[in-house]
Design a protein around this motif. Structure first.
Motif, short mmCIF file in Angstrom:
data_model
loop_
_atom_site.label_atom_id
_atom_site.label_comp_id
_atom_site.label_asym_id
_atom_site.label_seq_id
_atom_site.Cartn_x
_atom_site.Cartn_y
_atom_site.Cartn_z
N ILE A 70 -34.54 -29.22 -21.30
CA ILE A 70 -35.46 -30.04 -20.50
C ILE A 70 -36.69 -30.42 -21.33
O ILE A 70 -37.73 -30.75 -20.78
CB ILE A 70 -35.87 -29.32 -19.20
CG1 ILE A 70 -36.58 -27.99 -19.50
CG2 ILE A 70 -34.66 -29.08 -18.32
CD1 ILE A 70 -37.14 -27.31 -18.26
N ALA A 71 -36.52 -30.38 -22.66
CA ALA A 71 -37.64 -30.72 -23.54
C ALA A 71 -38.15 -32.13 -23.29
O ALA A 71 -39.34 -32.42 -23.44
CB ALA A 71 -37.23 -30.55 -25.00
N LYS A 72 -37.24 -33.03 -22.91
CA LYS A 72 -37.62 -34.42 -22.62
C LYS A 72 -37.73 -34.69 -21.13
O LYS A 72 -37.77 -35.84 -20.69
CB LYS A 72 -36.61 -35.37 -23.26
CG LYS A 72 -36.56 -35.29 -24.77
CD LYS A 72 -35.55 -36.27 -25.36
CE LYS A 72 -35.50 -36.17 -26.87
NZ LYS A 72 -34.50 -37.11 -27.46
N GLY A 73 -37.77 -33.61 -20.35
CA GLY A 73 -37.90 -33.75 -18.91
C GLY A 73 -36.67 -33.26 -18.18
O GLY A 73 -35.55 -33.28 -18.72
N LEU A 74 -36.87 -32.82 -16.94
CA LEU A 74 -35.78 -32.29 -16.15
C LEU A 74 -34.80 -33.38 -15.70
O LEU A 74 -33.58 -33.20 -15.77
CB LEU A 74 -36.34 -31.54 -14.93
CG LEU A 74 -35.33 -30.87 -13.99
CD1 LEU A 74 -34.46 -29.88 -14.76
CD2 LEU A 74 -36.06 -30.17 -12.84
N GLU A 75 -35.32 -34.50 -15.27
CA GLU A 75 -34.47 -35.56 -14.74
C GLU A 75 -33.46 -36.08 -15.76
O GLU A 75 -32.27 -36.24 -15.44
CB GLU A 75 -35.32 -36.71 -14.17
CG GLU A 75 -36.10 -36.33 -12.93
CD GLU A 75 -35.22 -35.79 -11.81
OE1 GLU A 75 -34.12 -36.36 -11.61
OE2 GLU A 75 -35.61 -34.81 -11.17
#
Length: 499
Positions: free
Chosen positions: A204-209
């Motif tokens: 999720i380093a670039k976001g959870l979605e």
């Protein structure tokens, strides 16, 4: 009595091929004989010249069945844990190979999962090779995962640490009895059991979605026989969902093990392991129907086994558990000596195996091997600085010295000592770390983490809530650990009692 011993001496000499006149040393005779009355931990045992009399036979058989039940409980923790996970997920709708559970809002305390974390995206599936035959897994790029079999033994790595090297690709899982041709174009996985866990984590380093979208759009599981028209892969979100995946500690533990034995090939475990289970009535192809006596003994075996697993957890007596053995530090590791096979010098580490399976899930060397700047590494503290249980009614402080050696981030998470799952408090995520909102760093670069029922004044951003009347333990996770962590030149403080 003297005449009886003399007669026994003559008989023993004959059996040994010696002349009847040969003398047998008194000490030797005593070492191979038994007195008419013996006081033991299971009571007084009585004999007539070595032959059990009175209620001695009942006592020793009860003890034998209890000991074998205890051994079966401890030795099969892995199978029981994976079975409980599979049944728990089936209970919320993930009851087929193409149905995966996923934490779309991350793991939350309502879900009982052994020492799960709140910092990564989970996706879990249970492959039924008996029902579906060979199964295709189309793996998305960027995954980190593995396959474990029905006894929770390692089978294969997936994703960044697997054959696809994080690029994604098609895997083919073959049943243990598969004799057919193996088509080209797949990473082939062979397993000894029909039921297998596919455990995936998404970064999720670039976001959870984006991580959720990657999995839900690209992960596909279907029978090889339906490759031309595969059924849709379904996802069950279990974030915030109340359900249980923890193995029981009563007689039903053995009912679960029996179900595993009945479902899996006879060769999934060796004859010694099968023999232990058969001794308590669990035999493939036969009903498990213990009488009232045996059911009571197995219930007691589970109770003693539960207590034993907790003793192994809190006061381990094997080497390689304490991270800083040169001191009185309470910090431990889930994998003794970072060994995911639990074997040393050709011998199974029985306590090491229990230590892991009772408290954690997922076996792969990647979870124990530490690579500078990559992956993650864990330290567990079950006791405070004085080696006393952590009390939820009191206030404690943990200091992390300056320059916490991580490439990514660190996190401290609280767990319930009964369930070994996330501690259920008023906090949505019982985790505090370098990515937490409002966390305060000291002037020298160190961090103080507080554990208490109520936040110390001015320390709200560095506080994890505890519950009066309950104990707790914590895991310090280091994501992308650096050299000072690995070589132990940097180390966390102990959990100190404040008041």
């Amino acid at each position: 009595m003297i005449k009886r011993l003399l007669l026994s001496t003559t008989v023993l000499a004959c059996f040994a091929g010696l002349p009847a006149s040969s003398e047998v040393n008194k000490a030797e005779l005593e070492s191979i004989s038994i007195p008419d009355k013996v006081e033991t931990s299971i009571g007084t045992l009585e004999f007539f010249d070595g032959v059990p009399i009175g209620d001695t036979v009942d006592k020793v058989y009860d003890n034998l069945d209890l000991m074998r039940g205890l051994a079966a409980f401890l030795d099969n923790q892995g199978a029981a844990s994976l079975h409980a996970m599979r049944m728990g997920n089936a209970g919320i709708g993930a009851d087929a190979s193409n149905k995966f559970t996923i934490t779309e809002q991350l793991l939350q305390p309502e879900s009982l999962y052994l020492t799960g974390n709140t910092s990564t995206l989970y996706a879990l599936g249970y492959m039924d090779l008996k029902k579906d035959g060979p199964l295709v897994i189309e793996l998305p790029p960027g995954m980190l995962g593995f396959v474990d079999d029905a006894w929770f033994r390692f089978v294969e790595n997936l994703g960044a640490i697997g054959p696809d090297k994080g690029k994604g690709g098609k895997y083919l899982m073959l049943p243990p009895d598969y004799q057919g041709a193996v088509p080209a174009g797949y990473f082939v996985i062979r397993t000894d059991t029909y039921s297998n866990l596919v455990f995936l984590r998404g970064s999720i380093a670039k976001g959870l979605e984006p991580a959720i979208e990657n999995i839900k759009s690209n992960l596909k599981v279907y029978p090889l026989a339906q490759a031309d028209n595969p059924p849709e892969t379904e996802f069950v979100n279990f974030s915030g969902k109340s359900y249980n995946t923890i193995a029981p500690n009563d007689f039903s533990f053995f009912e679960g093990i029996n179900q595993v034995v009945q479902e899996e090939p006879i060769g999934a475990i060796d004859s010694e392991a099968r023999g232990l289970l058969a001794a308590i009535g669990i035999v493939k192809g036969q009903p498990f129907n213990p009488d009232a006596r045996m059911k009571k003994l197995l219930g007691e075996a589970a109770t003693i086994g539960n207590a034993t697993a907790r003793a192994i957890t809190y006061q381990p007596r094997i080497d390689g558990v304490f991270i800083y053995p040169d001191t009185n530090s309470a910090w431990t590791t889930a994998y003794a000596n970072k060994n995911t096979t639990f074997e040393t010098n050709g011998a199974m580490g029985l306590d090491a195996r229990v230590l892991f399976y009772f408290n954690a899930t997922g076996v792969t060397q990647a979870m124990a091997a530490t690579t500078v700047g990559q992956g993650s590494d864990y330290a567990l503290a079950y006791l405070d600085a004085d080696k006393k249980p952590l009390d939820g009614s009191k206030t404690y402080k943990l200091r992390l010295p300056p320059d916490v050696p991580v490439n990514n981030f660190w996190a401290v998470t609280l767990y319930d000592t009964q369930t070994r799952s996330l501690l259920q408090t008023g906090q949505k995520f019982p985790t505090m770390g370098s990515q937490s909102e409002g966390v305060h760093k000291n002037a020298d670069g160190s961090y103080d983490v507080y554990f208490a029922p109520e936040a110390p004044v001015g320390k709200e951003g560095n506080w994890l809530q505890t519950i009066p009347g309950k104990s707790w333990f914590t895991i310090l996770r280091m994501y992308g650990p650096l050299e000072p962590w690995i070589n132990k030149t940097w180390r966390p403080g102990e959990i100190e009692l404040v008041k």
